[in-house]
Scaffold this active site. Structure first.
Site, short mmCIF file in Angstrom:
data_model
loop_
_atom_site.label_atom_id
_atom_site.label_comp_id
_atom_site.label_asym_id
_atom_site.label_seq_id
_atom_site.Cartn_x
_atom_site.Cartn_y
_atom_site.Cartn_z
N CYS A 153 0.84 -1.21 -0.04
CA CYS A 153 0.10 -0.04 -0.10
C CYS A 153 1.00 1.35 -0.14
CB CYS A 153 -0.99 0.03 1.13
SG CYS A 153 -0.26 0.21 2.87
N HIS A 173 13.09 -15.11 13.74
CA HIS A 173 12.78 -15.07 15.12
C HIS A 173 11.23 -14.86 15.57
CE1 HIS A 173 17.00 -13.22 16.06
NE2 HIS A 173 17.00 -14.26 15.33
#
Length: 154
Positions: free
Chosen positions: A65, A98
């Site tokens: 966007c 992670h």
């Protein structure tokens, strides 16, 4: 591995570059639109990508966007979707390694096509480590999602 990709009108100018970056690296793209610069609502695009992940049609998604923020907020409302705006390569791969991020969001009005391509490749090539500390934290995120999924809006 297929990638679900969607954009609103502000992200559309960057979409072709993102499709090319994915396909040239061997990742087929499920193009969920939009297909022009005619205005569309970013939550609809985020939903389309999120539903593809939820249905198992694609394990990863990319949303574009103007800033990357709107589609990130909307996508994160969907169960099982873990989206983040990443405008640097460290975050793009570390978010996967992670945090088990599965949707990369980018701002087409913030970064250019060369950096966007690098970010997409860093995201797509990264793998969740599953290390104990990361798995423990990820499990807590899943618990939050499960506990709060039926909560009424504030």
């Amino acid at each position: 591995m297929k990638v679900a990709l969607g954009c609103d009108h502000a992200g559309f100018p960057l979409k072709g570059t993102m499709i090319a970056a994915c396909t040239s690296a061997g990742y087929p793209v499920l193009d969920l639109g939009t297909f022009s610069t005619d205005p569309v609502d970013y939550p609809d695009v985020a939903r389309a990508v999120g539903e593809q992940l939820q249905r198992g049609h694609a394990p990863l998604g990319i949303l574009l966007c103007g800033s990357g923020v709107g589609v990130s907020i909307a996508a994160n409302k969907m169960r099982g979707v873990r989206a983040a705006v990443c405008h640097d390569t460290y975050s793009a791969h570390q978010g996967v390694e992670h945090d088990n991020m599965n949707v990369l969001t980018l701002g087409a009005r913030v970064i250019g096509p060369a950096l966007a391509s690098e970010l997409v490749l860093a995201f797509l090539r990264a793998r969740y480590s599953g290390e104990e500390r990361h798995a423990r934290r990820f499990h807590k995120v899943e618990q939050l999602e499960a506990e709060l999924a039926g909560s009424p809006p504030p």
